[in-house]
Design an enzyme around this catalytic site. Structure first.
Site, PDB file in Angstrom:
ATOM      1  N   HIS A  31      83.186 -52.740   4.961  1.00 17.70           N
ATOM      2  CA  HIS A  31      83.737 -53.193   3.685  1.00 17.70           C
ATOM      3  C   HIS A  31      84.873 -52.922   3.132  1.00 17.70           C
ATOM      4  O   HIS A  31      85.204 -52.338   2.093  1.00 17.70           O
ATOM      5  CB  HIS A  31      82.551 -53.347   2.651  1.00 17.70           C
ATOM      6  CG  HIS A  31      81.314 -53.614   2.887  1.00 17.70           C
ATOM      7  ND1 HIS A  31      80.178 -53.130   3.868  1.00 17.70           N
ATOM      8  CD2 HIS A  31      80.621 -54.838   2.578  1.00 17.70           C
ATOM      9  CE1 HIS A  31      79.170 -53.843   3.898  1.00 17.70           C
ATOM     10  NE2 HIS A  31      79.267 -54.868   3.125  1.00 17.70           N
ATOM     11  N   GLY A 117      73.711 -47.622  -1.333  1.00 12.71           N
ATOM     12  CA  GLY A 117      73.965 -48.960  -0.473  1.00 12.71           C
ATOM     13  C   GLY A 117      73.066 -49.993  -1.107  1.00 12.71           C
ATOM     14  O   GLY A 117      73.163 -51.072  -0.610  1.00 12.71           O
ATOM     15  N   LEU A 119      72.327 -51.426  -4.363  1.00 11.62           N
ATOM     16  CA  LEU A 119      73.046 -51.248  -5.520  1.00 11.62           C
ATOM     17  C   LEU A 119      72.258 -51.003  -6.769  1.00 11.62           C
ATOM     18  O   LEU A 119      71.031 -51.181  -6.840  1.00 11.62           O
ATOM     19  CB  LEU A 119      73.732 -52.510  -5.525  1.00 11.62           C
ATOM     20  CG  LEU A 119      74.865 -52.981  -4.593  1.00 11.62           C
ATOM     21  CD1 LEU A 119      75.515 -54.323  -4.468  1.00 11.62           C
ATOM     22  CD2 LEU A 119      75.993 -51.864  -4.610  1.00 11.62           C
ATOM     23  N   LYS A 240      89.895 -57.760  -5.540  1.00 10.07           N
ATOM     24  CA  LYS A 240      89.343 -57.300  -4.161  1.00 10.07           C
ATOM     25  C   LYS A 240      90.441 -57.582  -3.051  1.00 10.07           C
ATOM     26  O   LYS A 240      91.165 -58.503  -2.916  1.00 10.07           O
ATOM     27  CB  LYS A 240      87.953 -58.151  -4.043  1.00 10.07           C
ATOM     28  CG  LYS A 240      87.009 -57.718  -2.951  1.00 10.07           C
ATOM     29  CD  LYS A 240      85.634 -58.442  -3.200  1.00 10.07           C
ATOM     30  CE  LYS A 240      84.781 -58.066  -2.174  1.00 10.07           C
ATOM     31  NZ  LYS A 240      83.223 -58.564  -2.412  1.00 10.07           N
ATOM     32  N   GLU A 357      60.612 -46.725 -15.143  1.00  7.20           N
ATOM     33  CA  GLU A 357      60.316 -46.080 -14.113  1.00  7.20           C
ATOM     34  C   GLU A 357      61.377 -45.874 -12.745  1.00  7.20           C
ATOM     35  O   GLU A 357      61.373 -45.032 -12.142  1.00  7.20           O
ATOM     36  CB  GLU A 357      59.124 -46.892 -13.408  1.00  7.20           C
ATOM     37  CG  GLU A 357      58.045 -46.839 -14.039  1.00  7.20           C
ATOM     38  CD  GLU A 357      57.794 -47.733 -15.215  1.00  7.20           C
ATOM     39  OE1 GLU A 357      58.948 -48.750 -15.267  1.00  7.20           O
ATOM     40  OE2 GLU A 357      56.826 -47.993 -15.910  1.00  7.20           O
TER      41      GLU A 357
END
Lengths: 608, 608
Positions: A31, A117, A119, A240, A357
């Site tokens: 990436h 990894g 997300l 990006k 949780e």
């Protein structure tokens, strides 16, 4: 900031981009564009704000840097190269077999706290680290880099609430708002204000900034450092693939190496070999720890009726007195899981995460990275809410202890929403996990203590209702062991049970014995690892096994037993919860699910 | 509102409280105090705002009322009594064996859309219902009642983002801010402004109100109805246990029947038998549906290399053309799962939920309640994020279709965070689930279609990389079936595989055959239900089974096979992913995990 510093930062950011492009090119995957957007942010952070002794990753005063956007691993590894802890050769081993530089970062690298990894996990874990920082009065800061796409994850907002409400000002979130997700534009594009409003509403101080302006980034990070009483979110608008026209701010460029890496490197000004000196933290005597003492476990009299969840609570409080490093975390059900015993005794080491949780498990992971020994408890059913975190804790080899109460249909009237019926399957499938399921109070207390020194993810399953104490105080229950409760040379079959079904199995054995049929009974309190030797012996002597569990037929005790003996080929009958329970009393539930004493007797009679 | 209306509402609310107290008293358990706080809110809603034909729960124009705080079931059932669809006798059957009135509501009751009781789920599901309402241009509204404690759940904020960003003005959330959770005070107590700021930041219109003032409640609900372009959250300050001094606003009174129910009933003014007439919805011709046509499945040539995920995408698009009731939902990875094929063809029926897997699954559940046929896809690994929702979908018997791509170590370089290695265990343990795992493109396409008419939760597991097409176009693959790929009378063992390992098994069989050893090969594309007959036959003829799967050893294909044959007692060797993978090529990963052709050959040689 001085002109030369700005120039250096520009050069450093370019190097990070170049190295990200090169690493992905060498790998043929990865990436790079998601790395390039955050290069300026990380250049400034590394060169001017992080305090870290890269020669001693174990220095307790080191800051923590967590890449929640784990796919920006080329950038992270380029940082590691820039500080000199990996070579250029190692950088180019990215994503190759055997390399520590995996597609997404894992703690195989000593400077990485937890695997990311998946997300939306790095921020909640960072909150846990920051909670530990406050507990131990640490001088360190926690820096978390998130992508904008991952802000859609609910876990981010569990973290936002926890950090905002408790005012974790040792935590800084940097969001790389590059506008493009994997598939296309994000929900809010470059509207950093949309994110700022949300974090602001949750009590954070927010700063919106141009993520490619080193001077502004530096000011924002200084402001973050100086902010008291609130965590800070820096919302940085970025592009990006910034720096390379072929990919910059373009769709369809996610998760791919650049097509012409050499052209890109040239466009970025070519290779550089800048080294950054990261400031070491000040010396810090010692993390604050709490006093320990002798372990005095609660003792329960054989024959008394005590719930294993109660024994867990009392044993945890005893463990807390013995060990100052034990902490307890609650999902707003401590009165049910009985963790409240610990809360009363050690309020400073008890953490209420409310009904969240994912943050509950993530906080445990974060605290574990700081050497604390966390026990996190909620209903077994509700741990399913955090399965992705538990899975990733397995990848991280994070030593966390999870406790699920109210397991199985035996909870009774509350019905299926509250019944843990998939938890053994879920927890067994986690890498290197330990799964324990006590049948009585002394066993539950002993196993609570056993968990303290386990590596990896461990799980204790407890029962709501009171069960008879059958093991005397002081008995040892090693992980991987089992208890032979009934055995004779004339056994026609062996009933393998755990937890509440142990008592059903004993009752069934008594009924059968009264009719002249002898069966063995095993108490498999350690579901993973399982006592293969005792099962193999039972399989080869009686040849007939009946497994019985208050859990779905898939992935639980029965499957664990089959796995242990499958190469021998005994006959095995599995009794498990096949039906969809409604409301009923505990004993009615066990009967309706056909995991009670009568079902066991019937199964034995059918088998022999 | 007229004085007499207000008086009636006060009486009705008192009746709801009385009946909640009585139901819990008869049961000896339950949550009366959590019911009492919301009684005024629900009295006004029912008498003046809900449009529902209780004689015809299937009327498509009916509103939807979802109790996200499912533990307030006594209140819900008291409402049902007040509208006359259950008797007082049935009310008092609450929580008893066989009663439809379970501890937490389930769709066994025709007026209940989905099971609740795991907190934070009702709102995301309500968002799904509201999404369906917009798609079908329905006149109905969705009303969701939440507790304040459950607002800590991240899933609430996934829902807030989805509803706020898409402006779902057919959705009204009513939050019963009673200040007390199960264990004690909530994070924000009666600070309804704290919640209002949060929902406001997510784009909602918010109204703060005294939850015990029927006039104000009525105004708030009218305002909610009239608000355009935004969902509305009504934040109502209430007192837990309102109306009975012994429990009102007191800690330690959660989830317990009142100690002196008769005194409480007297304090509330005694029993009443008011009946409420709920306004029926206007007549609505027909929900909007989309045209269908002939099913023309994609066809793949034997020998070609095609990823099963690609076949899924193409088949889903074909199915969308054939059936107007099919909708597709994405967790911002449609380019990876290949659901984008459907998105291109049918943008109106494609829903982007971004990276919010809980809302992804909940939206599918909500749309399924409206008769849509949802397919929700993300990486298999990330479905773990939604396990609690999937579990509850099982309780609801919700017909949702889940698709997990990038299963197993065979994804290659991306590493363990992206690998679905626990998904079979997770999905198999769900009540009444169907688990499918195709090995080639034609099989994947056919199974995609098979799923459309399944009841309950179904799951399709797909593979990232291209695999050879081995099944000809047009072959049928019924759920519960399997394919015998190799079989001879001289088989020494049978290799049982699914998905990617089918190809490894075939290669191993060829290698072994070259050395004079014949083995059978089964393609178990239906992991649950599994083809017991063919396994039993293999077990009784060859007596040796080797299972091989790209999944953890716990709860997957191997355990499914063992479960099917365990009462016969063949010898079974399980090959599965025992290691922690790093980055490597797909073939290296399969080899390192010992689930490749060489591992199969070695296992056969060891076994025979």
């Amino acid at each position: 900031m001085a002109e030369q510093d700005l120039r250096f930062l520009g050069e450093l950011a370019a190097q990070l981009r170049v190295d990200s492009v090169r690493a992905a090119a060498a790998a043929g995957s990865g990436h790079p564009t998601s790395s390039m957007s955050a290069a300026d942010l990380m250049a400034v952070l590394l060169a001017h704000h992080v305090r870290y002794d890269f020669e001693d990753p174990g220095n307790p005063a080191n800051d923590h840097l967590i890449f929640s956007k784990g796919h920006a691993s080329p950038l992270l590894y380029s940082l590691f190269k820039a500080v000199g802890v990996i070579t250029d050769d190692e950088l180019l081993s990215f994503r190759k077999r055997g390399s520590r530089l995996e597609g997404h970062p894992t703690p195989r690298l000593p400077w990485v706290d937890v695997a990311t990894g998946s997300l939306g996990q790095g921020l909640p874990v960072g909150v846990g680290v920051a909670m530990a920082g406050r507990l131990e009065r640490g001088p360190y800061r926690v820096w978390v880099l998130c992508g904008d796409s991952e802000l859609a994850e609910g876990s981010i907002w569990e973290a936002a609430e926890q950090a905002g409400d408790t005012g974790l000002d040792n935590l800084t979130l940097i969001v790389d708002v590059n506008r493009l997700g994997q598939r296309g534009p994000t929900r809010h594009g470059w509207d950093t204000g949309a994110y700022a409003r949300r974090f602001g509403a949750f009590g954070w101080h927010t700063i919106e900034v141009d993520g490619h302006d080193p001077g502004r980034i530096h000011e924002a990070l200084e402001q973050a450092r100086d902010t008291r009483g609130r965590p800070v979110a820096i919302l940085a608008a970025t592009r990006k693939g910034a720096g390379v026209r072929a990919v910059e701010d373009r769709e369809g460029k996610h998760g791919k190496p650049l097509k012409e890496p050499d052209v890109a490197v040239a466009e970025l000004g070519g290779r550089r070999d800048l080294r950054v000196t990261v400031r070491r933290p000040e010396r810090w005597a010692e993390p604050r720890r709490f006093e320990g003492g002798e372990l005095v476990l609660p003792e329960y009299k054989v024959g008394d009726q005590v719930a294993t969840r109660s024994a867990y609570g009392e044993a945890l409080a005893a463990l807390g007195a013995a060990r100052g490093d034990v902490v307890a975390l609650d999902g707003e059900v401590a009165d049910s899981t009985k963790a409240e015993e610990f809360a009363h005794a050690f309020p400073e080491r008890f953490f209420e995460l409310y009904i969240a949780e994912q943050q509950l498990v993530a906080a445990a992971m974060g605290m574990a990275t700081r050497g604390w020994v966390p026990y996190a408890a909620t209903f077994a059913a509700f741990l399913t809410r955090a399965y992705d975190f538990i899975r990733m804790a397995g990848v991280s080899r994070s030593p966390i202890r999870l406790v699920g109460s109210h397991a199985g249909v035996s909870i009774g009237e509350d019905g299926p929403s509250q019944m843990g019926l998939e938890d053994l399957a879920m927890m067994r499938a986690v890498y290197d996990s330990t799964v324990l399921y006590p049948c009585d109070a002394n066993q539950a207390a002993a196993l609570t203590v056993e968990m303290a020194d386990l590596a990896g993810v461990s799980y204790l399953r407890t029962t709501r209702g009171a069960t008879p104490v059958i093991h005397p105080p002081g008995e040892r229950f090693p992980v991987g062991g089992s208890c032979v409760l009934r055995r004779s040379t004339s056994d026609r079959a062996t009933v393998v049970a755990a937890g509440i079904t142990v008592h059903e199995a004993l009752a069934a054995a008594d009924t059968l014995a009264a009719g002249g049929v002898r069966v063995g009974v095993l108490d498999m309190y350690s579901v993973k690892p399982i006592d293969k030797a005792v099962l193999v012996e039972a399989a080869t002597t009686t040849g007939n096994l009946i497994t019985v569990e208050d859990h779905r037929p898939e992935g639980g005790l029965g499957d664990a037993v089959l796995d242990a003996v499958c190469e021998l080929g005994p006959r095995v009958v599995k009794l498990a919860v096949q039906n969809m329970p409604g409301s009923a009393t505990p004993q009615e539930q066990l009967a309706d699910a056909r995991v009670d004493r009568h079902a066991i007797v019937a199964a034995v009679e059918r088998l022999i």
